[in-house]
Write an enzyme that holds these catalytic residues in place. Structure first.
Site, PDB file in Angstrom:
ATOM      1  N   GLU A 136      48.834  47.919  50.626  1.00 33.42           N
ATOM      2  CA  GLU A 136      48.192  49.193  51.271  1.00 33.42           C
ATOM      3  C   GLU A 136      46.579  49.153  51.794  1.00 33.42           C
ATOM      4  O   GLU A 136      45.948  50.279  51.705  1.00 33.42           O
ATOM      5  CB  GLU A 136      48.628  50.319  50.559  1.00 33.42           C
ATOM      6  CG  GLU A 136      50.295  50.387  50.532  1.00 33.42           C
ATOM      7  CD  GLU A 136      50.597  51.405  49.628  1.00 33.42           C
ATOM      8  OE1 GLU A 136      49.751  52.557  49.325  1.00 33.42           O
ATOM      9  OE2 GLU A 136      51.815  51.819  49.268  1.00 33.42           O
ATOM     10  N   ASN A 176      51.124  43.713  51.339  1.00 32.53           N
ATOM     11  CA  ASN A 176      52.441  44.496  51.171  1.00 32.53           C
ATOM     12  C   ASN A 176      51.942  45.863  51.824  1.00 32.53           C
ATOM     13  O   ASN A 176      50.798  46.320  51.359  1.00 32.53           O
ATOM     14  CB  ASN A 176      52.826  44.634  49.715  1.00 32.53           C
ATOM     15  CG  ASN A 176      54.194  45.388  49.638  1.00 32.53           C
ATOM     16  OD1 ASN A 176      55.141  45.109  50.467  1.00 32.53           O
ATOM     17  ND2 ASN A 176      54.247  46.360  48.608  1.00 32.53           N
ATOM     18  N   HIS A 212      60.363  52.437  53.406  1.00 37.81           N
ATOM     19  CA  HIS A 212      60.724  53.750  52.789  1.00 37.81           C
ATOM     20  C   HIS A 212      61.238  54.437  53.792  1.00 37.81           C
ATOM     21  O   HIS A 212      60.334  55.041  54.501  1.00 37.81           O
ATOM     22  CB  HIS A 212      59.602  54.496  52.131  1.00 37.81           C
ATOM     23  CG  HIS A 212      58.888  53.671  50.781  1.00 37.81           C
ATOM     24  ND1 HIS A 212      59.949  53.838  49.578  1.00 37.81           N
ATOM     25  CD2 HIS A 212      58.268  52.934  50.484  1.00 37.81           C
ATOM     26  CE1 HIS A 212      59.232  52.857  48.630  1.00 37.81           C
ATOM     27  NE2 HIS A 212      58.124  52.601  49.284  1.00 37.81           N
ATOM     28  N   GLU A 241      60.405  47.653  49.459  1.00 38.38           N
ATOM     29  CA  GLU A 241      60.792  48.642  48.754  1.00 38.38           C
ATOM     30  C   GLU A 241      61.780  49.674  49.316  1.00 38.38           C
ATOM     31  O   GLU A 241      61.427  50.824  49.597  1.00 38.38           O
ATOM     32  CB  GLU A 241      59.384  49.489  48.428  1.00 38.38           C
ATOM     33  CG  GLU A 241      58.179  48.645  47.980  1.00 38.38           C
ATOM     34  CD  GLU A 241      56.915  49.322  47.906  1.00 38.38           C
ATOM     35  OE1 GLU A 241      56.924  50.688  47.764  1.00 38.38           O
ATOM     36  OE2 GLU A 241      55.699  48.625  47.475  1.00 38.38           O
ATOM     37  N   ASP A 243      64.196  52.141  50.844  1.00 35.38           N
ATOM     38  CA  ASP A 243      65.158  53.239  50.217  1.00 35.38           C
ATOM     39  C   ASP A 243      65.274  54.065  51.614  1.00 35.38           C
ATOM     40  O   ASP A 243      64.741  54.061  52.591  1.00 35.38           O
ATOM     41  CB  ASP A 243      64.570  54.268  49.124  1.00 35.38           C
ATOM     42  CG  ASP A 243      63.144  54.607  49.305  1.00 35.38           C
ATOM     43  OD1 ASP A 243      62.610  54.295  49.984  1.00 35.38           O
ATOM     44  OD2 ASP A 243      62.651  54.765  48.099  1.00 35.38           O
TER      45      ASP A 243
HETATM   46  O1  G3I Z   1      53.644  57.203  33.174  1.00 39.74           O
HETATM   47  C1  G3I Z   1      53.391  58.507  33.158  1.00 39.74           C
HETATM   48  C2  G3I Z   1      53.857  59.216  32.033  1.00 39.74           C
HETATM   49  O2  G3I Z   1      53.092  59.072  30.792  1.00 39.74           O
HETATM   50  C3  G3I Z   1      53.668  60.880  32.423  1.00 39.74           C
HETATM   51  O3  G3I Z   1      54.450  61.724  31.282  1.00 39.74           O
HETATM   52  C4  G3I Z   1      54.035  61.223  33.513  1.00 39.74           C
HETATM   53  C5  G3I Z   1      54.172  62.637  34.051  1.00 39.74           C
HETATM   54  O4  G3I Z   1      54.091  62.783  35.434  1.00 39.74           O
HETATM   55  O5  G3I Z   1      53.852  60.522  34.581  1.00 39.74           O
HETATM   56  C6  G3I Z   1      53.769  59.116  34.524  1.00 39.74           C
HETATM   57  O6  G3I Z   1      53.282  58.421  35.670  1.00 39.74           O
HETATM   58  C7  G3I Z   1      53.957  58.329  36.744  1.00 39.74           C
HETATM   59  C8  G3I Z   1      54.499  57.153  36.933  1.00 39.74           C
HETATM   60  O7  G3I Z   1      55.206  57.005  38.306  1.00 39.74           O
HETATM   61  C9  G3I Z   1      55.583  56.588  36.152  1.00 39.74           C
HETATM   62  O8  G3I Z   1      56.646  57.365  36.285  1.00 39.74           O
HETATM   63  C10 G3I Z   1      53.078  59.251  37.688  1.00 39.74           C
HETATM   64  O9  G3I Z   1      52.738  60.197  37.486  1.00 39.74           O
HETATM   65  C11 G3I Z   1      53.738  58.885  39.200  1.00 39.74           C
HETATM   66  O10 G3I Z   1      52.668  59.165  40.137  1.00 39.74           O
HETATM   67  C12 G3I Z   1      54.184  57.472  39.336  1.00 39.74           C
HETATM   68  O11 G3I Z   1      54.579  57.526  40.632  1.00 39.74           O
HETATM   69  C13 G3I Z   1      54.961  56.179  41.196  1.00 39.74           C
HETATM   70  C14 G3I Z   1      54.137  56.003  42.741  1.00 39.74           C
HETATM   71  O12 G3I Z   1      54.237  54.808  43.080  1.00 39.74           O
HETATM   72  C15 G3I Z   1      52.453  56.192  42.270  1.00 39.74           C
HETATM   73  O13 G3I Z   1      51.780  56.132  43.457  1.00 39.74           O
HETATM   74  C16 G3I Z   1      56.340  55.968  41.510  1.00 39.74           C
HETATM   75  O14 G3I Z   1      57.011  55.870  40.303  1.00 39.74           O
HETATM   76  C17 G3I Z   1      56.424  54.735  42.373  1.00 39.74           C
HETATM   77  O15 G3I Z   1      57.796  54.554  42.799  1.00 39.74           O
HETATM   78  C18 G3I Z   1      55.663  54.710  43.521  1.00 39.74           C
HETATM   79  O16 G3I Z   1      55.808  53.247  44.289  1.00 39.74           O
HETATM   80  C19 G3I Z   1      54.842  53.236  45.288  1.00 39.74           C
HETATM   81  C20 G3I Z   1      54.708  51.789  45.295  1.00 39.74           C
HETATM   82  O17 G3I Z   1      54.049  51.182  44.154  1.00 39.74           O
HETATM   83  C21 G3I Z   1      53.575  51.320  46.628  1.00 39.74           C
HETATM   84  N1  G3I Z   1      54.358  51.749  47.695  1.00 39.74           N
HETATM   85  C22 G3I Z   1      54.905  53.147  47.818  1.00 39.74           C
HETATM   86  C23 G3I Z   1      55.544  53.463  46.702  1.00 39.74           C
HETATM   87  C24 G3I Z   1      56.365  54.961  46.543  1.00 39.74           C
HETATM   88  O18 G3I Z   1      55.275  55.944  46.519  1.00 39.74           O
END
Ligand code: G3I
Length: 330
Positions: A136, A176, A212, A241, A243
């Site tokens: 990105e 990506n 997405h 990715e 969905d």
């Molecule tokens: O690990 C912490 C945990 O310790 C805490 O308790 C919890 C509370 O909210 O947060 C956890 O972290 C989260 C993490 O996912 C793991 O679950 C973050 O808050 C959350 O922001 C994070 O979101 C991820 C996101 O990227 C971050 O930008 C999504 O799971 C993940 O699917 C998403 O993936 C991205 C790709 O990497 C790039 N392209 C877009 C895609 C979707 O946004």
């Protein structure tokens, strides 16, 4: 393995067709939930860690690494003879919390990024097949996104990242991005960027389109056209990715069928244009980021994947499998 009245699994069909069908993986679910483990290993022939290889997850402090979750997913992939995508070495999001407070110089940032790439890509030199080296880096209007990396190193950080990765891994190296799945202003800008990098002999093997499909569902014909033009540059193209959802306040009555139709159309477009890899962003609806990603994800229907909350196969699953089967029979 055959299930569902003697039907082959999605993985069986993909293996036979030499197609790569993957899922983003969450390490806790892998450890805790046997159905998750079984579905991931029997229905997909590729994995990518959804979060575990990102800088924020790997770097509890500036000088330490925690590879436990990433190793669990990479080991799972290798043990089950799967293609492993690494996501991601350089991104402006999901940096460690301590990073925000770090009073750094530009030189320190450059040294930090080089060490990070060398350590992480080097650790998985022989076990990760493909890396999203840079994620990105292009903004929605097609300009280079301003990030901590570009502020410290200029736009050259992109080329540097690919070169540093190439020094330590045998994996194929990908750029990506999202919102660039079809021919549009952003994918034009990425096309120009990658063409310039290739002209300068930057080691880049391919491009990942995230796909997405949330509010907008990019036109499959335009996706095919887009794939073809990047392949003509000599790059591999992967859907990384995928969905498929709908705005939460406008979910059609026949959402499951429309979702299936869209998955089918994308698989067909992909195959026709010479793309051989699709990764869905999760194994089952119960684990989709759309349900947990506050503010953003909650705006969309939370069932964008091929398996439902109970790991039952959805119409979308059958659509993907049938599209691959049909193609195989040609
Ligand atoms: O690990 C912490 C945990 O310790 C805490 O308790 C919890 C509370 O909210 O947060 C956890 O972290 C989260 C993490 O996912 C793991 O679950 C973050 O808050 C959350 O922001 C994070 O979101 C991820 C996101 O990227 C971050 O930008 C999504 O799971 C993940 O699917 C998403 O993936 C991205 C790709 O990497 C790039 N392209 C877009 C895609 C979707 O946004």
């Amino acid at each position: 393995m055959s299930t569902e009245q003697g039907q082959p699994t999605l993985r069986d069909v993909a293996d036979e067709r030499e197609f790569t069908i993957g899922a983003a993986i969450d390490p806790d679910s892998l450890r805790r939930d046997p159905s998750y483990w079984k579905t991931a290993s029997s229905e997909f022939n590729a994995v990518t860690p959804e979060n575990a290889l990102k800088m924020g997850a790997l770097r509890p402090s500036r000088h330490t690494y925690d590879f436990r979750d990433a190793d669990a997913i990479v080991d799972f992939g290798r043990e089950n003879d799967m293609y492993v995508r690494g996501h991601t070495l350089v991104w402006h999001n999901q940096k460690p919390d301590w990073f925000q407070a770090w009073d750094h110089t530009d030189e320190q940032i450059e040294a930090f990024l080089r060490n990070h790439i060398h350590t992480v890509a080097g650790r998985y030199r022989a076990t990760i097949d493909a890396w999203d080296v840079v994620n990105e880096a292009v903004d929605d209007d097609g300009s280079t996104r301003r990030t901590v990396w570009s502020d410290a190193m200029g736009e050259g950080y992109i080329a540097d990242a690919f070169r540093w990765a190439d020094e330590v891994t045998d994996a194929d190296l990908y750029y990506n991005d999202y919102g660039a799945d079809e021919v549009n202003e952003k994918s034009d800008a990425i096309y120009d960027l990658l063409e310039r990098l290739l002209e300068r002999d930057v080691p880049i093997d391919g491009v990942g389109f995230q796909l997405h499909a949330l509010a907008a569902h990019p036109d499959p014909e335009s996706i095919a056209e887009n794939i073809e033009r990047f392949r003509a540059l000599g790059l591999d193209v992967q859907i990384t990715e995928m969905d498929v959802a709908f705005p939460d306040d406008d979910v059609p009555a026949d959402a499951a069928e429309r979702q299936a139709d869209y998955y089918r159309a994308v698989v067909e477009a992909c195959l026709e244009a010479g793309c051989e890899t699709i990764v869905t962003w999760g194994v089952h609806d119960g684990g989709t980021w759309l349900r947990s990603f506050k503010d953003f994800g909650e705006r969309y229907s939370g069932d964008p994947l091929l398996f439902d909350d109970r790991y039952e196969r959805k119409p979308a699953y059958r659509a993907v499998r049938n599209a691959l089967e049909k193609h195989r029979e040609r």
